[in-house]
Write a protein that holds these residues in place. Structure first.
Motif, PDB file in Angstrom:
ATOM      1  N   SER A  36      53.171  92.603  72.615  1.00 37.50           N
ATOM      2  CA  SER A  36      51.751  92.482  72.939  1.00 37.50           C
ATOM      3  C   SER A  36      50.940  93.233  71.905  1.00 37.50           C
ATOM      4  O   SER A  36      51.484  93.974  71.086  1.00 37.50           O
ATOM      5  CB  SER A  36      51.467  93.045  74.340  1.00 37.50           C
ATOM      6  N   GLY A  37      49.630  93.048  71.940  1.00 41.99           N
ATOM      7  CA  GLY A  37      48.744  93.777  71.042  1.00 41.99           C
ATOM      8  C   GLY A  37      48.587  93.108  69.693  1.00 41.99           C
ATOM      9  O   GLY A  37      48.765  91.906  69.547  1.00 41.99           O
ATOM     10  N   ARG A  38      48.270  93.916  68.687  1.00 37.50           N
ATOM     11  CA  ARG A  38      47.964  93.417  67.350  1.00 37.50           C
ATOM     12  C   ARG A  38      49.138  93.663  66.408  1.00 37.50           C
ATOM     13  O   ARG A  38      49.885  94.627  66.565  1.00 37.50           O
ATOM     14  CB  ARG A  38      46.717  94.117  66.806  1.00 37.50           C
ATOM     15  N   LEU A  39      49.272  92.778  65.415  1.00 35.81           N
ATOM     16  CA  LEU A  39      50.367  92.897  64.460  1.00 35.81           C
ATOM     17  C   LEU A  39      49.820  92.803  63.043  1.00 35.81           C
ATOM     18  O   LEU A  39      49.047  91.893  62.721  1.00 35.81           O
ATOM     19  CB  LEU A  39      51.394  91.785  64.685  1.00 35.81           C
ATOM     20  N   ILE A  40      50.232  93.728  62.194  1.00 31.33           N
ATOM     21  CA  ILE A  40      49.919  93.692  60.768  1.00 31.33           C
ATOM     22  C   ILE A  40      51.167  93.206  60.043  1.00 31.33           C
ATOM     23  O   ILE A  40      52.231  93.812  60.161  1.00 31.33           O
ATOM     24  CB  ILE A  40      49.514  95.077  60.245  1.00 31.33           C
ATOM     25  N   LEU A  41      51.028  92.131  59.293  1.00 30.93           N
ATOM     26  CA  LEU A  41      52.150  91.534  58.568  1.00 30.93           C
ATOM     27  C   LEU A  41      52.014  91.854  57.080  1.00 30.93           C
ATOM     28  O   LEU A  41      50.989  91.571  56.473  1.00 30.93           O
ATOM     29  CB  LEU A  41      52.162  90.019  58.781  1.00 30.93           C
ATOM     30  N   ILE A  42      53.069  92.430  56.509  1.00 30.70           N
ATOM     31  CA  ILE A  42      53.073  92.818  55.106  1.00 30.70           C
ATOM     32  C   ILE A  42      53.958  91.862  54.311  1.00 30.70           C
ATOM     33  O   ILE A  42      55.107  91.621  54.674  1.00 30.70           O
ATOM     34  CB  ILE A  42      53.605  94.261  54.925  1.00 30.70           C
ATOM     35  N   ALA A  51      59.399  94.141  50.466  1.00 25.82           N
ATOM     36  CA  ALA A  51      58.365  94.065  51.500  1.00 25.82           C
ATOM     37  C   ALA A  51      58.609  95.110  52.583  1.00 25.82           C
ATOM     38  O   ALA A  51      57.666  95.712  53.109  1.00 25.82           O
ATOM     39  CB  ALA A  51      58.326  92.662  52.106  1.00 25.82           C
ATOM     40  N   GLU A  52      59.871  95.337  52.926  1.00 25.13           N
ATOM     41  CA  GLU A  52      60.195  96.379  53.901  1.00 25.13           C
ATOM     42  C   GLU A  52      59.808  97.755  53.375  1.00 25.13           C
ATOM     43  O   GLU A  52      59.283  98.597  54.112  1.00 25.13           O
ATOM     44  CB  GLU A  52      61.682  96.349  54.233  1.00 25.13           C
ATOM     45  N   ALA A  53      60.057  97.991  52.076  1.00 30.24           N
ATOM     46  CA  ALA A  53      59.698  99.274  51.474  1.00 30.24           C
ATOM     47  C   ALA A  53      58.186  99.494  51.524  1.00 30.24           C
ATOM     48  O   ALA A  53      57.713 100.600  51.851  1.00 30.24           O
ATOM     49  CB  ALA A  53      60.196  99.340  50.034  1.00 30.24           C
ATOM     50  N   LEU A  54      57.398  98.460  51.214  1.00 29.71           N
ATOM     51  CA  LEU A  54      55.946  98.571  51.303  1.00 29.71           C
ATOM     52  C   LEU A  54      55.510  98.838  52.736  1.00 29.71           C
ATOM     53  O   LEU A  54      54.669  99.705  53.000  1.00 29.71           O
ATOM     54  CB  LEU A  54      55.285  97.293  50.798  1.00 29.71           C
ATOM     55  N   CYS A  55      56.092  98.081  53.663  1.00 29.08           N
ATOM     56  CA  CYS A  55      55.726  98.225  55.074  1.00 29.08           C
ATOM     57  C   CYS A  55      56.037  99.626  55.587  1.00 29.08           C
ATOM     58  O   CYS A  55      55.224 100.233  56.285  1.00 29.08           O
ATOM     59  CB  CYS A  55      56.466  97.167  55.895  1.00 29.08           C
ATOM     60  N   ARG A  56      57.190 100.132  55.219  1.00 30.62           N
ATOM     61  CA  ARG A  56      57.574 101.477  55.685  1.00 30.62           C
ATOM     62  C   ARG A  56      56.625 102.530  55.140  1.00 30.62           C
ATOM     63  O   ARG A  56      56.234 103.468  55.841  1.00 30.62           O
ATOM     64  CB  ARG A  56      59.012 101.774  55.273  1.00 30.62           C
ATOM     65  N   GLY A  57      56.234 102.368  53.873  1.00 31.60           N
ATOM     66  CA  GLY A  57      55.306 103.322  53.277  1.00 31.60           C
ATOM     67  C   GLY A  57      53.948 103.308  53.951  1.00 31.60           C
ATOM     68  O   GLY A  57      53.348 104.355  54.211  1.00 31.60           O
ATOM     69  N   ILE A  58      53.428 102.108  54.247  1.00 35.01           N
ATOM     70  CA  ILE A  58      52.135 101.993  54.932  1.00 35.01           C
ATOM     71  C   ILE A  58      52.237 102.540  56.349  1.00 35.01           C
ATOM     72  O   ILE A  58      51.333 103.230  56.837  1.00 35.01           O
ATOM     73  CB  ILE A  58      51.677 100.519  54.955  1.00 35.01           C
ATOM     74  N   SER A  59      53.337 102.220  57.029  1.00 36.16           N
ATOM     75  CA  SER A  59      53.554 102.702  58.392  1.00 36.16           C
ATOM     76  C   SER A  59      53.552 104.228  58.443  1.00 36.16           C
ATOM     77  O   SER A  59      52.927 104.837  59.316  1.00 36.16           O
ATOM     78  CB  SER A  59      54.883 102.150  58.924  1.00 36.16           C
TER      79      SER A  59
END
Length: 209
Positions: A179-185, A125-133
């Protein structure tokens, strides 16, 4: 990487033409609830709805030989080509959902258990998140951690998943107010227990959406 076919064309390092066609069919398969193709569907498990996330996006249902093979390889083999492919696919879905508006937005992931990281050597999941980021240039942050030893969600029934998720995650120590918005992968959502717990923690941390 799915069928072992030797590729003569290096343009696609993940699928042979036959597997690629099957994957595209998966994405177009209509949702059982709303009838929309998978990549346009925003349906989510009832347990997750209770935590009031703004929306959900996904690529395909975890049902059938190819989806199970994709997730098996994603979880057990540190295949950079597969991670990049799925990250790019998810990045496109996130871009469509937010219409390219990433202002005041962060991205994080549902952390893999320490036991699984020791066993397989990485967090999918971290690998996917890093790629999207990296693709969307959305700042990535590690917000959650495992609170204690827990059982694997896949070994539990629906009620046990909720109890296990409730005790398994907490906010990282010394996490500043957010604060603000969060995208959860997350790589897989079934009952929604893990995602629901993490959405609840994200609101405690200060995220508004």
């Amino acid at each position: 990487i799915f069928c072992g076919e030797v590729l003569t064309d290096s343009a696609d390092s993940v699928f042979c033409p036959k597997c690629r066609l099957e994957y595209e069919k998966l994405k177009r398969r209509p949702c059982k609830l709303c009838g929309k193709p998978q990549t346009l569907c925003h349906c989510m498990p009832e347990k997750l709805i209770g935590e009031r996330p703004v929306s959900a996006v996904h690529l395909f249902e975890y049902d059938g030989e190819l989806p199970q093979r994709i997730l098996y390889l994603l979880k057990r083999k540190n295949l950079r080509a597969l991670q990049k492919f799925l990250s790019d696919e998810l990045a496109d879905a996130v871009f469509r959902l937010l219409d390219g508006d990433f202002e005041d937005c962060h991205m994080t992931f549902a952390p893999r258990s320490p036991k699984s990281i020791r066993l397989y050597g990485f967090d999918q999941a971290e690998a996917l998140c890093r790629g999207i980021s990296d693709r969307l240039e959305i700042p990535m942050a590690e917000i959650f951690r495992h609170a204690r030893r827990s059982q694997q969600q896949k070994t539990l029934n629906t009620a046990e998943r909720g109890q296990n998720a409730e005790k398994s995650y907490e906010l990282c120590r010394r996490l500043p107010r957010q604060s603000g918005r969060l995208i959860l992968i997350d790589d897989v959502v079934t009952t929604g227990s893990t995602a629901a717990k993490l959405v609840h923690l994200a609101r405690e941390a200060g995220y508004s959406e």
